[in-house]
Design a protein around this motif. Structure first.
Motif, PDB file in Angstrom:
ATOM      1  N   LEU A 129      42.881 -23.132  33.898  1.00  0.00           N
ATOM      2  CA  LEU A 129      44.147 -22.964  34.608  1.00  0.00           C
ATOM      3  C   LEU A 129      43.953 -22.661  36.092  1.00  0.00           C
ATOM      4  O   LEU A 129      44.891 -22.779  36.878  1.00  0.00           O
ATOM      5  CB  LEU A 129      44.968 -21.854  33.944  1.00  0.00           C
ATOM      6  N   GLY A 130      42.729 -22.298  36.461  1.00  0.00           N
ATOM      7  CA  GLY A 130      42.445 -21.999  37.859  1.00  0.00           C
ATOM      8  C   GLY A 130      42.737 -23.165  38.782  1.00  0.00           C
ATOM      9  O   GLY A 130      43.162 -22.971  39.922  1.00  0.00           O
ATOM     10  N   ILE A 131      42.558 -24.387  38.313  1.00  0.00           N
ATOM     11  CA  ILE A 131      42.807 -25.544  39.171  1.00  0.00           C
ATOM     12  C   ILE A 131      44.293 -25.665  39.482  1.00  0.00           C
ATOM     13  O   ILE A 131      44.664 -26.083  40.590  1.00  0.00           O
ATOM     14  CB  ILE A 131      42.213 -26.846  38.567  1.00  0.00           C
ATOM     15  N   ALA A 132      45.145 -25.290  38.552  1.00  0.00           N
ATOM     16  CA  ALA A 132      46.593 -25.302  38.819  1.00  0.00           C
ATOM     17  C   ALA A 132      46.939 -24.226  39.853  1.00  0.00           C
ATOM     18  O   ALA A 132      47.736 -24.471  40.770  1.00  0.00           O
ATOM     19  CB  ALA A 132      47.376 -25.079  37.531  1.00  0.00           C
ATOM     20  N   GLY A 133      46.345 -23.050  39.718  1.00  0.00           N
ATOM     21  CA  GLY A 133      46.568 -21.996  40.700  1.00  0.00           C
ATOM     22  C   GLY A 133      46.075 -22.404  42.076  1.00  0.00           C
ATOM     23  O   GLY A 133      46.725 -22.131  43.095  1.00  0.00           O
TER      24      GLY A 133
END
Length: 171
Positions: free
Chosen positions: A104-108
């Motif tokens: 999910l870090g890539i979305a953040g």
């Protein structure tokens, strides 16, 4: 079949390692947004000079929103560490939680970098995308995290099927 709960020490060590990796990911994301990308987008200027010009052009240089969005990952990682230290769970659940954060870090990163990227684009008449390789590195890490989660899921399904086929031995 009873789930095999990991000893507390193992859970905490794995969670601490996960928190460390998530925090490093967040630091790289911040440096990518605030330093590497503007310096690659406008060669010859420092990041401070780029952001000063973006502000002078009234295009909104990065602000606390960027830091707040990126800080969500490490904050959740810390919550997970406390949760796993206080509850009984298997080590694969701990690993999966941190892999999910990395995924999910890539979305953040996208959310946090969108405004600064548009500020660069509008000020300098360039693309608002990544100009440095830090964003690609974050994408690779998130992709590997997704593959890790997939492997854990498939492994769990296979273990579950084997457990159902195992003969029951009466004692």
């Amino acid at each position: 079949m009873q789930p095999a709960f990991a000893p507390r020490r193992s859970r905490v060590l794995v969670a601490a390692a996960g928190l460390t990796v998530v925090t490093v990911y967040a630091i790289i994301a911040l440096v990518q947004i605030l330093v590497w990308n503007p310096e690659a987008a406008v060669p010859g200027l420092t990041a401070a000079e780029v952001w000063r010009e973006v502000g002078a052009a009234n295009q909104g240089p990065p602000n606390g929103f960027v830091v707040a969005v990126i800080a969500v990952g490490p904050a959740l990682g810390l919550v997970f560490l406390l949760m796993f230290a206080l509850t009984d769970t298997d080590v694969w659940s701990v690993v999966s939680a941190y892999l999910a954060l990395l995924l999910l870090g890539i979305a953040g990163y996208f959310v946090a970098s969108f405004g600064p990227g548009m500020g660069l684009a509008d000020t300098y008449g360039i693309s608002g995308g990544d100009h440095a390789y830090g964003g690609a590195a974050l994408g690779v890490v998130s992709l590997l995290a997704m593959l890790g989660l997939l492997a854990i899921f498939v492994g769990g399904v296979i273990r579950g099927r084997r457990a159902k086929r195992a003969p029951v031995v009466a004692v």
